[in-house]
Design a protein around this motif. Structure first.
Motif, PDB file in Angstrom:
ATOM      1  N   LEU A   1       0.925  -1.324   0.056  1.00 40.26           N
ATOM      2  CA  LEU A   1       0.005  -0.153  -0.103  1.00 40.26           C
ATOM      3  C   LEU A   1       0.886   1.191  -0.142  1.00 40.26           C
ATOM      4  CD1 LEU A   1      -0.122   1.223   3.052  1.00 40.26           C
ATOM      5  CD2 LEU A   1      -1.432  -0.555   3.514  1.00 40.26           C
ATOM      6  N   ARG A   2       0.447   2.341  -0.704  1.00 38.43           N
ATOM      7  CA  ARG A   2       1.125   3.437  -0.931  1.00 38.43           C
ATOM      8  C   ARG A   2       0.587   4.651  -0.298  1.00 38.43           C
ATOM      9  NH1 ARG A   2       1.795   3.696  -7.252  1.00 38.43           N
ATOM     10  NH2 ARG A   2       2.033   1.482  -7.584  1.00 38.43           N
ATOM     11  N   THR A   3      -0.812   4.776   0.277  1.00 39.25           N
ATOM     12  CA  THR A   3      -1.138   5.836   1.069  1.00 39.25           C
ATOM     13  C   THR A   3      -0.177   6.178   2.147  1.00 39.25           C
ATOM     14  OG1 THR A   3      -3.486   5.378   0.645  1.00 39.25           O
ATOM     15  CG2 THR A   3      -3.216   6.713   2.441  1.00 39.25           C
ATOM     16  N   ARG A   4       0.166   7.445   2.310  1.00 37.75           N
ATOM     17  CA  ARG A   4       1.316   7.770   3.040  1.00 37.75           C
ATOM     18  C   ARG A   4       0.854   8.789   4.049  1.00 37.75           C
ATOM     19  NH1 ARG A   4       1.103  10.262  -1.520  1.00 37.75           N
ATOM     20  NH2 ARG A   4       1.783  12.264  -1.378  1.00 37.75           N
ATOM     21  N   ALA A   5       1.586   8.817   5.117  1.00 39.42           N
ATOM     22  CA  ALA A   5       1.480   9.722   6.354  1.00 39.42           C
ATOM     23  C   ALA A   5       2.624  10.126   6.872  1.00 39.42           C
ATOM     24  CB  ALA A   5       0.593   9.530   7.485  1.00 39.42           C
ATOM     25  N   HIS A   6       3.199  11.558   7.024  1.00 36.68           N
ATOM     26  CA  HIS A   6       4.129  12.044   7.574  1.00 36.68           C
ATOM     27  C   HIS A   6       3.853  12.929   8.898  1.00 36.68           C
ATOM     28  CE1 HIS A   6       3.151  15.258   4.887  1.00 36.68           C
ATOM     29  NE2 HIS A   6       3.885  16.095   5.850  1.00 36.68           N
ATOM     30  N   VAL A   7       4.707  12.973   9.558  1.00 33.06           N
ATOM     31  CA  VAL A   7       4.194  13.910  10.816  1.00 33.06           C
ATOM     32  C   VAL A   7       4.553  15.279  10.706  1.00 33.06           C
ATOM     33  CG1 VAL A   7       4.658  13.987  13.180  1.00 33.06           C
ATOM     34  CG2 VAL A   7       4.413  11.783  12.409  1.00 33.06           C
ATOM     35  N   GLU A   8       3.518  16.153  11.228  1.00 27.05           N
ATOM     36  CA  GLU A   8       3.960  17.676  10.961  1.00 27.05           C
ATOM     37  C   GLU A   8       3.157  18.411  12.189  1.00 27.05           C
ATOM     38  OE1 GLU A   8       3.685  19.092   6.723  1.00 27.05           O
ATOM     39  OE2 GLU A   8       2.366  20.565   7.720  1.00 27.05           O
ATOM     40  N   ASP A   9       3.954  18.864  13.217  1.00 28.53           N
ATOM     41  CA  ASP A   9       3.226  19.781  14.140  1.00 28.53           C
ATOM     42  C   ASP A   9       2.064  18.688  15.069  1.00 28.53           C
ATOM     43  OD1 ASP A   9       4.436  22.056  13.166  1.00 28.53           O
ATOM     44  OD2 ASP A   9       2.570  22.525  12.276  1.00 28.53           O
TER      45      ASP A   9
ATOM     46  N   VAL B   1      -4.868  15.207   5.054  1.00 28.99           N
ATOM     47  CA  VAL B   1      -5.622  15.014   5.881  1.00 28.99           C
ATOM     48  C   VAL B   1      -5.055  14.860   7.373  1.00 28.99           C
ATOM     49  CG1 VAL B   1      -7.338  13.270   6.883  1.00 28.99           C
ATOM     50  CG2 VAL B   1      -7.538  13.644   4.559  1.00 28.99           C
ATOM     51  N   ARG B   2      -5.492  15.786   8.178  1.00 33.30           N
ATOM     52  CA  ARG B   2      -4.374  16.023   9.585  1.00 33.30           C
ATOM     53  C   ARG B   2      -5.348  15.043  10.685  1.00 33.30           C
ATOM     54  NH1 ARG B   2      -0.972  19.828   8.330  1.00 33.30           N
ATOM     55  NH2 ARG B   2      -0.264  20.260  10.409  1.00 33.30           N
ATOM     56  N   LEU B   3      -4.416  14.375  11.491  1.00 32.41           N
ATOM     57  CA  LEU B   3      -5.008  13.566  12.463  1.00 32.41           C
ATOM     58  C   LEU B   3      -3.853  13.486  13.379  1.00 32.41           C
ATOM     59  CD1 LEU B   3      -7.107  11.240  13.122  1.00 32.41           C
ATOM     60  CD2 LEU B   3      -5.248   9.688  12.321  1.00 32.41           C
ATOM     61  N   PRO B   4      -4.393  13.876  14.685  1.00 29.39           N
ATOM     62  CA  PRO B   4      -3.374  13.968  15.973  1.00 29.39           C
ATOM     63  C   PRO B   4      -2.609  12.523  16.006  1.00 29.39           C
ATOM     64  CG  PRO B   4      -5.439  14.568  16.615  1.00 29.39           C
ATOM     65  CD  PRO B   4      -5.698  14.193  15.033  1.00 29.39           C
ATOM     66  N   THR B   5      -1.260  12.495  16.231  1.00 24.58           N
ATOM     67  CA  THR B   5      -0.538  11.333  16.405  1.00 24.58           C
ATOM     68  C   THR B   5      -0.862  10.163  17.275  1.00 24.58           C
ATOM     69  OG1 THR B   5       0.950  12.624  17.400  1.00 24.58           O
ATOM     70  CG2 THR B   5       1.604  12.414  15.238  1.00 24.58           C
ATOM     71  N   ASP B   6      -1.622  10.601  18.235  1.00 30.51           N
ATOM     72  CA  ASP B   6      -1.832   9.496  19.190  1.00 30.51           C
ATOM     73  C   ASP B   6      -3.320   8.649  18.695  1.00 30.51           C
ATOM     74  OD1 ASP B   6      -3.990  11.352  19.475  1.00 30.51           O
ATOM     75  OD2 ASP B   6      -4.058  11.836  21.685  1.00 30.51           O
ATOM     76  N   GLN B   7      -3.760   9.093  17.753  1.00 29.67           N
ATOM     77  CA  GLN B   7      -4.849   8.166  17.137  1.00 29.67           C
ATOM     78  C   GLN B   7      -4.171   6.815  16.250  1.00 29.67           C
ATOM     79  OE1 GLN B   7      -7.941   8.480  18.059  1.00 29.67           O
ATOM     80  NE2 GLN B   7      -7.093  10.035  19.519  1.00 29.67           N
ATOM     81  N   ILE B   8      -3.258   6.370  16.871  1.00 30.53           N
ATOM     82  CA  ILE B   8      -2.693   5.061  16.420  1.00 30.53           C
ATOM     83  C   ILE B   8      -2.724   4.039  17.164  1.00 30.53           C
ATOM     84  CG2 ILE B   8      -0.279   5.968  17.480  1.00 30.53           C
ATOM     85  CD1 ILE B   8       1.089   4.848  14.896  1.00 30.53           C
ATOM     86  N   VAL B   9      -2.920   2.810  16.812  1.00 33.52           N
ATOM     87  CA  VAL B   9      -3.241   1.560  17.484  1.00 33.52           C
ATOM     88  C   VAL B   9      -1.712   1.001  17.564  1.00 33.52           C
ATOM     89  CG1 VAL B   9      -4.216  -0.570  17.901  1.00 33.52           C
ATOM     90  CG2 VAL B   9      -5.501   1.131  16.691  1.00 33.52           C
ATOM     91  N   LEU B  10      -1.280   0.685  18.673  1.00 33.27           N
ATOM     92  CA  LEU B  10       0.357   0.427  18.976  1.00 33.27           C
ATOM     93  C   LEU B  10       1.139   1.281  18.557  1.00 33.27           C
ATOM     94  CD1 LEU B  10       0.588  -3.416  18.408  1.00 33.27           C
ATOM     95  CD2 LEU B  10       0.103  -2.490  20.588  1.00 33.27           C
ATOM     96  N   GLY B  11       2.240   1.065  17.842  1.00 33.38           N
ATOM     97  CA  GLY B  11       3.332   2.159  17.553  1.00 33.38           C
ATOM     98  C   GLY B  11       3.368   2.526  16.185  1.00 33.38           C
ATOM     99  N   ARG B  12       4.141   3.248  15.515  1.00 35.61           N
ATOM    100  CA  ARG B  12       4.627   3.491  14.320  1.00 35.61           C
ATOM    101  C   ARG B  12       5.419   2.188  13.625  1.00 35.61           C
ATOM    102  NH1 ARG B  12       6.621   9.499  13.126  1.00 35.61           N
ATOM    103  NH2 ARG B  12       7.479   8.420  11.333  1.00 35.61           N
ATOM    104  N   GLY B  13       5.003   1.830  12.534  1.00 36.66           N
ATOM    105  CA  GLY B  13       5.595   0.631  12.008  1.00 36.66           C
ATOM    106  C   GLY B  13       4.995  -0.682  12.671  1.00 36.66           C
TER     107      GLY B  13
END
Ligand SMILES: Cc1cc2nc3c(=O)[nH]c(=O)nc-3n(C[C@H](O)[C@H](O)[C@H](O)COP(=O)(O)OP(=O)(O)OC[C@H]3O[C@@H](n4cnc5c(N)ncnc54)[C@H](O)[C@@H]3O)c2cc1C
Length: 404
Positions: free
Chosen positions: A143-151, A222-234
């Motif tokens: 999959l290619r939909t991507r998300a990078h972190v900003e503020d 599309v902006r989403l607060p970084t705590d809206q993740i299940v387990l961690g990055r990766g």
């Protein structure tokens, strides 16, 4: 598996009889053909009643809004059997309740469980599953939909496809690539995204049933607060597979097969040709009884899996066959009904309300939609690969040149 009914199970049976006699008429119509629209008030009221009596969200802890009973395989089987025999609804069976809630119970954090499970089991919040993309279906990890972190936010860009219910969902659990430099399975994260967030565009896709039950979904910054993740990055691949395990159980669920078998029997008994019901004719009876045998085998197989799960035993191969077996069998049951209905199918009309479907329309909707379920959640070819490689230990399929 011990199928002896204890006094407690006999008491549950009596409760079920009383509940059905008193409240059965309040059940919304039972129907297939995919999630056509948001559940209405009647469905929500029925869902609350089921939770209150412990016939839905039975083993979800009370602190998350469930009934809080110990998980018991016979309880679940008795409830399903009684509701199916009475032809009444087992409550909402969407991707939120059947896939996200067990995922959060397994790997979500406490804040996520407290925030999302209650409204989801009550049917107030609807979830869509954002996994597939135009170039990533069977090979989901591409999959290619991507998300990078900003503020302190993920910024999401890309596209999903075949997203069921996205046209009325409040939330989406989705997979995005957050770590592009890592190997593909290790670069994915699993996010919980409100559909009202700006930058999301949903374009419905009609299926051959005539309903637009799934969609394309586009994400632009599309902006989403970084705590809206299940387990961690990766960790997204790991979480995705927990959800997939529950999705495959949902899609291959034997209670749907048993319910469909009851309907099929009634249809063949009511359809009279040349003065005799089809069910009394040897060829039709033979086709029906073969399917009945397979449905019962599926039912007892799943009861064994549930009892193994309740003892924390690994069911291995037994678990891997459920999706393939259940979805192909559900479609074959509908195929026999369609053969019996014959030209009655010419009167097929897609309706938004399941309750408006004639018997013929309901069967044709099931037949067309369920052909898709043989593909959705991992196609039969992919299931056979998984059964062969992970279940039977056969050699892995060769990868094309350049494949990972
Ligand atoms: C009714 C329905 C609802 C769906 N709902 C959702 C949803 O809500 N959310 C979501 O994210 N997705 C959803 N999907 C998408 C679904 O998960 C994908 O369609 C599925 O994973 C297959 O991917 P694909 O369509 O890209 O087909 P492809 O991966 O392109 O496969 C095409 C064909 O090639 C075969 N094939 C591919 N690779 C192999 C291989 N290695 N070995 C043997 N055969 C192979 C497949 O079996 C298939 O027959 C839904 C699909 C359907 C039909």
């Amino acid at each position: 598996m011990d199928l002896t009914l204890s006094d407690r199970h006999r008491a549950l049976r009596a409760d079920l009889r009383e509940f059905i006699a008193r409240h059965g008429h309040r059940s919304p119509p039972v129907g297939g053909g995919g999630g056509r629209k948001r559940p209405d008030q009647r469905v929500l009221d029925w869902q609350s009643l089921l939770i209150e009596h412990g016939f839905a969200a039975r083993s979800v802890p009370t602190r998350y809004g469930g009934y809080g009973a110990e998980h018991d395989v016979l309880d679940a089987a008795l409830i399903t059997e009684a509701f199916n025999a009475a032809g009444i609804s087992l409550g909402i069976q969407g991707q939120g309740i059947r896939m996200l809630v067990p995922t959060l119970l397994e790997v979500g954090n406490e804040e996520q469980r407290r925030r999302w499970i209650g409204p989801t089991i009550r049917g107030e919040l609807h979830w869509a599953q954002g996994y597939s993309e135009p170039e990533a279906g069977s090979d989901l990890a591409s999959l290619r939909t991507r998300a990078h972190v900003e503020d302190g936010n993920f910024v999401i860009n890309g596209q999903k496809i075949w997203t069921s219910s996205a046209h009325y969902a409040d939330m989406m659990f989705l997979l995005v690539r957050t770590e592009p430099d890592r190997p593909k399975h290790l670069g994915i994260s699993y996010l919980l995204l409100p559909m009202a967030t700006s930058g999301i565009e949903v374009r419905p896709l009609a299926t051959m049933t005539g309903h637009a039950t799934f969609n394309e979904v586009f994400f632009t910054d599309v902006r989403l607060p970084t705590d809206q993740i299940v387990l961690g990055r990766g960790d997204g691949w790991k979480v995705a597979n927990v959800t997939l395990k529950h999705e495959r159980m949902l899609l291959g669920d034997s209670s749907k097969l048993v319910h469909r078998l009851h309907r099929l029997r009634a249809l063949l008994a009511e359809t009279v040709v040349d003065g005799a019901p089809l069910l009394s004719r040897p060829v039709w009876r033979d086709r029906f009884l073969r399917l009945q045998g397979e449905v019962l085998a599926g039912k007892y197989h799943q009861m064994r899996l549930l009892s193994e799960a309740s003892r924390d035993q690994d069911s291995g191969l037994g678990l891997l066959v459920v999706k393939y077996y259940g979805t192909t069998l559900a479609w074959r049951l509908a195929t026999l009904a369609v053969d019996a209905l014959g030209e009655a199918g010419l009167a097929y009309e897609p309706h938004d309300e399941v309750g408006e479907d004639s018997a013929a329309t309901a069967w044709y909707a099931d037949w067309m939609y369920d052909l898709g379920l043989i593909i959705g959640g991992g196609s039969s070819n992919i299931q056979k690969n998984i059964i062969a490689e992970r279940g039977l230990g056969m050699p892995r399929e060769p990868k094309p040149m350049g494949g990972a």
